[in-house]
Design a protein around this motif. Structure first.
Motif, short mmCIF file in Angstrom:
data_model
loop_
_atom_site.label_atom_id
_atom_site.label_comp_id
_atom_site.label_asym_id
_atom_site.label_seq_id
_atom_site.Cartn_x
_atom_site.Cartn_y
_atom_site.Cartn_z
N LEU A 145 -7.25 -20.00 -20.91
CA LEU A 145 -7.34 -21.43 -20.59
C LEU A 145 -7.85 -21.62 -19.17
N PRO A 146 -8.36 -22.82 -18.84
CA PRO A 146 -8.77 -23.09 -17.46
C PRO A 146 -7.62 -22.82 -16.49
N GLU A 147 -7.94 -22.33 -15.31
CA GLU A 147 -6.92 -21.93 -14.35
C GLU A 147 -5.98 -23.08 -13.98
N ASP A 148 -6.52 -24.30 -13.88
CA ASP A 148 -5.65 -25.42 -13.50
C ASP A 148 -4.62 -25.72 -14.59
N VAL A 149 -5.00 -25.51 -15.86
CA VAL A 149 -4.06 -25.71 -16.97
C VAL A 149 -2.99 -24.64 -16.93
N GLN A 150 -3.40 -23.39 -16.69
CA GLN A 150 -2.43 -22.30 -16.58
C GLN A 150 -1.41 -22.58 -15.48
N LYS A 151 -1.90 -23.10 -14.37
CA LYS A 151 -1.04 -23.37 -13.20
C LYS A 151 0.01 -24.42 -13.54
N ILE A 152 -0.41 -25.49 -14.22
CA ILE A 152 0.54 -26.55 -14.61
C ILE A 152 1.61 -25.99 -15.55
N LEU A 153 1.18 -25.21 -16.53
CA LEU A 153 2.14 -24.63 -17.47
C LEU A 153 3.16 -23.76 -16.75
N ARG A 154 2.68 -22.89 -15.88
CA ARG A 154 3.58 -21.99 -15.14
C ARG A 154 4.58 -22.77 -14.29
N GLU A 155 4.06 -23.73 -13.53
CA GLU A 155 4.92 -24.47 -12.60
C GLU A 155 5.97 -25.29 -13.33
N CYS A 156 5.58 -25.90 -14.45
CA CYS A 156 6.54 -26.72 -15.20
C CYS A 156 7.62 -25.85 -15.85
N GLU A 157 7.25 -24.68 -16.31
CA GLU A 157 8.24 -23.78 -16.93
C GLU A 157 9.21 -23.24 -15.88
N ILE A 158 8.70 -22.90 -14.72
CA ILE A 158 9.56 -22.38 -13.64
C ILE A 158 10.53 -23.45 -13.15
N SER A 159 10.04 -24.69 -13.06
CA SER A 159 10.86 -25.77 -12.50
C SER A 159 11.67 -26.52 -13.56
N GLY A 160 11.54 -26.12 -14.82
CA GLY A 160 12.30 -26.78 -15.88
C GLY A 160 11.77 -28.15 -16.25
N ARG A 161 10.48 -28.39 -16.04
CA ARG A 161 9.89 -29.70 -16.35
C ARG A 161 9.02 -29.65 -17.61
N THR A 162 9.49 -28.92 -18.63
CA THR A 162 8.70 -28.80 -19.86
C THR A 162 8.72 -30.08 -20.69
N ASP A 163 9.54 -31.06 -20.28
CA ASP A 163 9.52 -32.36 -20.97
C ASP A 163 8.64 -33.38 -20.24
N SER A 164 7.93 -32.94 -19.21
CA SER A 164 7.10 -33.85 -18.41
C SER A 164 5.78 -34.15 -19.11
N GLU A 165 5.18 -35.28 -18.78
CA GLU A 165 3.88 -35.65 -19.34
C GLU A 165 2.81 -34.65 -18.93
N GLU A 166 2.94 -34.13 -17.73
CA GLU A 166 2.00 -33.15 -17.21
C GLU A 166 1.97 -31.91 -18.11
N TYR A 167 3.15 -31.44 -18.47
CA TYR A 167 3.26 -30.25 -19.32
C TYR A 167 2.70 -30.55 -20.71
N LYS A 168 3.03 -31.74 -21.22
CA LYS A 168 2.55 -32.11 -22.56
C LYS A 168 1.02 -32.18 -22.61
N GLU A 169 0.42 -32.70 -21.57
CA GLU A 169 -1.05 -32.77 -21.53
C GLU A 169 -1.67 -31.38 -21.45
N ALA A 170 -1.07 -30.49 -20.68
CA ALA A 170 -1.57 -29.12 -20.58
C ALA A 170 -1.40 -28.39 -21.91
N THR A 171 -0.31 -28.70 -22.60
CA THR A 171 -0.05 -28.12 -23.92
C THR A 171 -1.14 -28.53 -24.91
#
Length: 289
Positions: A145-171
């Protein structure tokens, strides 16, 4: 063609089913949808198989038209295998083909390995037969995946924000590559979204296809695949999250099996290459009636 539908009691509530009665002289096929908790909705086009045989759909407990109890203790693999047994019994399916898709293959394998009889063949469509192997495959897929998408996924998983809109869009970006490559998405996927059982999915699997945190996290039946003696067909898409490499590996462990890769599909060849999918599945079922 006659269609019968209704509800039946299982552990935890009632599940909905629909039977397309088809030609009674041929063995019925029962469809096990994905998820957990995705419902039969996106797979309903497989009713065309009823030109040759009875076709049975049912929504597993917790999604679709079935009851949705608020009891997380119900969301366990053995309860779903028991549910399948109850559906078969209620519909008097003494002989049956099984077509499982994605999580439906997890369910199909667990059911077969419990020692049941009367199953003439099984189709593992985009299989998940080892959650650890699945997780490894998705880790590799994420790196495509594009690096910026990978970064969002990683950061949201580490910080416990997998229910965020940001994570959903990257998904969604992951899904466009490895789940369904059709653009725009088929209406049936959009229409089917309300039928999903989110609680079941998150309890058993996790927040996304590629981040496995639920109670299936350790599921792995690869060592037991040699005990599946019925004819088995493994299928997947060329770009599937259920990778061709893993799908071929599962087949290599299964005594009477073959593999078909849909060259223009990801995880949903029944929507992405419908005509070819029906052709391949229909041929296998006829061969094993």
């Amino acid at each position: 063609m006659a269609v019968k539908e209704g509800f039946m009691e299982v552990t935890g509530g009632k599940v909905w089913y629909r039977m397309h009665e088809g030609k009674q002289e041929n063995t019925p096929v029962i469809i096990l949808h994905g998820g957990p908790g995705s419902s039969h909705y996106s797979m309903q086009g497989l009713d065309v198989l009823a030109e040759e045989r009875p076709v049975i759909f049912y929504d597993q407990l917790g999604c679709g038209n079935s009851d949705r109890p608020d009891d997380e203790s119900l969301w366990k693999l053995d309860r779903f295998t028991d549910e399948l047994a109850k559906v078969r019994e209620a519909l008097n399916l003494k002989k049956v083909h099984i077509l499982g898709h994605s999580w439906g293959t997890t369910l199909a394998a667990a059911y077969l390995l419990s020692g049941v009889t009367g199953v003439q063949s099984v189709i593992f469509s985009s299989p998940c037969l080892s959650a650890p192997k699945w997780a490894e495959d998705q880790e590799r897929n994420r790196k495509l995946l594009p690096e910026d998408v990978q970064k969002i996924l990683r950061e949201c998983e580490i910080s416990g924000r997998t229910d965020s809109e940001e994570y959903k869009e990257a998904t969604k970006e992951f899904n466009r590559h490895f789940v369904c490559r059709l653009d725009p998405l088929p209406e049936i996927l959009i229409e089917g979204a309300p039928y999903r059982g989110t609680n079941v999915y998150q309890t058993m699997w996790g927040p996304s296809e590629f981040y496995v945190t639920g109670n299936l996290k350790e599921f792995d039946c690869t060592r037991e695949l040699g005990n599946i003696s019925v004819p088995s067909l493994y299928t997947c898409g060329r770009y599937d999250e259920a990778t061709p490499e893993s799908t071929g590996y599962y087949s290599s462990l299964t005594p009477v099996s073959s593999v078909h890769v849909f060259e223009h599909s990801a995880h949903m060849p029944y929507l992405e290459e419908t005509e070819e999918y029906i052709k391949v599945i229909g041929s296998f079922l006829r061969k094993n009636d």
